[in-house]
Scaffold this active site. Sequence first.
Site, PDB file in Angstrom:
ATOM      1  N   ASP A 187     -42.746  -1.637 -20.792  1.00 36.40           N
ATOM      2  CA  ASP A 187     -41.709  -2.427 -20.122  1.00 36.40           C
ATOM      3  C   ASP A 187     -40.505  -2.733 -21.003  1.00 36.40           C
ATOM      4  O   ASP A 187     -39.652  -3.551 -20.645  1.00 36.40           O
ATOM      5  CB  ASP A 187     -42.297  -3.748 -19.617  1.00 36.40           C
TER       6      ASP A 187
ATOM      7  N   HIS B 273     -46.199   1.131 -29.331  1.00 37.11           N
ATOM      8  CA  HIS B 273     -46.277  -0.315 -29.515  1.00 37.11           C
ATOM      9  C   HIS B 273     -45.725  -1.067 -28.309  1.00 37.11           C
ATOM     10  O   HIS B 273     -46.111  -2.215 -28.070  1.00 37.11           O
ATOM     11  CB  HIS B 273     -45.528  -0.719 -30.787  1.00 37.11           C
ATOM     12  N   ASP B 274     -44.848  -0.445 -27.559  1.00 36.13           N
ATOM     13  CA  ASP B 274     -44.351  -1.059 -26.330  1.00 36.13           C
ATOM     14  C   ASP B 274     -45.439  -1.071 -25.262  1.00 36.13           C
ATOM     15  O   ASP B 274     -45.729  -2.105 -24.657  1.00 36.13           O
ATOM     16  CB  ASP B 274     -43.118  -0.301 -25.823  1.00 36.13           C
TER      17      ASP B 274
ATOM     18  N   HIS C  21     -50.323  10.659 -35.548  1.00 33.93           N
ATOM     19  CA  HIS C  21     -50.160  10.369 -36.969  1.00 33.93           C
ATOM     20  C   HIS C  21     -49.902  11.618 -37.798  1.00 33.93           C
ATOM     21  O   HIS C  21     -49.679  11.527 -39.004  1.00 33.93           O
ATOM     22  CB  HIS C  21     -51.394   9.634 -37.502  1.00 33.93           C
ATOM     23  N   THR C  22     -49.908  12.764 -37.166  1.00 31.53           N
ATOM     24  CA  THR C  22     -49.549  13.992 -37.874  1.00 31.53           C
ATOM     25  C   THR C  22     -48.081  13.982 -38.308  1.00 31.53           C
ATOM     26  O   THR C  22     -47.692  14.767 -39.171  1.00 31.53           O
ATOM     27  CB  THR C  22     -49.829  15.229 -36.989  1.00 31.53           C
TER      28      THR C  22
ATOM     29  N   ARG D 299     -43.666   5.877 -32.228  1.00 34.50           N
ATOM     30  CA  ARG D 299     -44.385   4.638 -32.543  1.00 34.50           C
ATOM     31  C   ARG D 299     -43.849   3.472 -31.729  1.00 34.50           C
ATOM     32  O   ARG D 299     -44.622   2.623 -31.247  1.00 34.50           O
ATOM     33  CB  ARG D 299     -44.287   4.331 -34.037  1.00 34.50           C
TER      34      ARG D 299
ATOM     35  N   VAL E  20     -48.486  -3.589 -25.244  1.00 34.91           N
ATOM     36  CA  VAL E  20     -48.204  -5.022 -25.083  1.00 34.91           C
ATOM     37  C   VAL E  20     -47.462  -5.217 -23.761  1.00 34.91           C
ATOM     38  O   VAL E  20     -46.295  -4.841 -23.644  1.00 34.91           O
ATOM     39  CB  VAL E  20     -47.358  -5.570 -26.254  1.00 34.91           C
TER      40      VAL E  20
ATOM     41  N   SER F 292     -40.437  -4.383 -23.711  1.00 33.90           N
ATOM     42  CA  SER F 292     -40.486  -5.706 -24.347  1.00 33.90           C
ATOM     43  C   SER F 292     -40.391  -5.614 -25.865  1.00 33.90           C
ATOM     44  O   SER F 292     -39.881  -6.531 -26.518  1.00 33.90           O
ATOM     45  CB  SER F 292     -41.760  -6.448 -23.939  1.00 33.90           C
TER      46      SER F 292
ATOM     47  N   ASP G 227     -48.522  19.079 -35.340  1.00 39.48           N
ATOM     48  CA  ASP G 227     -49.570  20.096 -35.215  1.00 39.48           C
ATOM     49  C   ASP G 227     -50.928  19.417 -35.316  1.00 39.48           C
ATOM     50  O   ASP G 227     -51.018  18.184 -35.242  1.00 39.48           O
ATOM     51  CB  ASP G 227     -49.399  21.186 -36.280  1.00 39.48           C
TER      52      ASP G 227
ATOM     53  N   ASN H 288     -46.007  -5.305 -36.269  1.00 37.59           N
ATOM     54  CA  ASN H 288     -44.717  -4.652 -36.018  1.00 37.59           C
ATOM     55  C   ASN H 288     -43.687  -4.830 -37.117  1.00 37.59           C
ATOM     56  O   ASN H 288     -42.857  -3.943 -37.348  1.00 37.59           O
ATOM     57  CB  ASN H 288     -44.110  -5.177 -34.707  1.00 37.59           C
TER      58      ASN H 288
ATOM     59  N   THR I   6     -48.308  18.944 -43.522  1.00 34.74           N
ATOM     60  CA  THR I   6     -47.132  19.293 -42.699  1.00 34.74           C
ATOM     61  C   THR I   6     -46.554  18.006 -42.110  1.00 34.74           C
ATOM     62  O   THR I   6     -46.666  17.752 -40.914  1.00 34.74           O
ATOM     63  CB  THR I   6     -47.521  20.261 -41.562  1.00 34.74           C
TER      64      THR I   6
END
Length: 348
Positions: free
Chosen positions: A88, A80-81, A207-208, A76, A84, A90, A271, A108, A266
């Site tokens: 880099d 998220h890096d 998101h698994t 994650r 934006v 940030s 998966d 965040n 799971t």
Amino acid sequence: MAPARPCSFGLNHNNNTLGLLLLLLLVLLLSKSSCEASELRLDYYASSCPTVFDVIRKEMECAVQSDPRNAAMVLRLHFHDCFVQGCDGSVLLDDTVTLKGEKKASTNIHSLKGFDLIDRIKNMVESDCPGIVSCADLLTIAARDAVILVGGPYWDVPVGRKDSKSASFVLANTNLPNPDDSLLSIISKFLYQGLSVTDMVALSGAHTIGMARCSSFRSRIYGDFEATSEKDSTSETHLRDLRSMCPPSSKGSSSDNNVTAMDYVTPNLFDNSFYHLLLKGQGLLNSDQELYSSVFGIQTKELVKKYALDPLAFFQQFSDSMVKMGNILNPESSVHGEVRKNCRFINT
């Protein structure tokens, strides 16, 4: 149509031509310099820090063995890096007197963790190769290893990113998808990054292994979850459990920070179970279920079905899309960036 000739304004034609040639040469040299600065290669650290991949892998192995949720946290952070300013580093910057970082942005502040783990890996890398490996590269490599360590696919990670000397609190609030976003909103945010609808559906499969806060899915479980979910004893029990840990209270309540797995079948295994849940109408986040249930999701619905039926196809596309996302660069940091000694602060 032929391009218009530049006006001489009374200057000597030969001098004017020479000036244009020199200007074109300068532009070409600057473009070449910019491309070289931003070029990513698999062998970028082959001579300067040949141990970097081994060091990061070993630290990630320890972290995931200690707590499998660390895999999702690092993945994650990388996502998220990259959304934006490009990939880099940030997102790793702390607030200072002169810099407002991205960590406290609404997208965040409650969802990002794992910063201490990145600090630990950075310290180990610095002890082997001081001042060589950027935090942006470290995070990209660690995200790949995180996926592998919980059963996901392998992909080669091109490296050579530089760390940004800036961050963007504003872009963190506008560029990143939100749990309640509509499908069209999510698609637009991915397209803005140069990522296709196929990339979006495949990358959502991350998101698994993720967790979500009660405040991110409360509206879903007291809204259309019951309407879209298949009626069976498992789904009904699951919905009761969700409502038990996330009661229908106002924003800011004590239950907002209660968390649950986005893939309850799971949760610690990478998966394609996530897509099976979408087919059953049991996506925890509205933004996830929209991939299958939205009336605008003709293409996304077919992709959800495809990845639910064919885990190898999902793994292949996820790998390709992760490389594509990892190649989103910050032009400014590619040319003028640095290799931070501490991922939380710009070098002094």
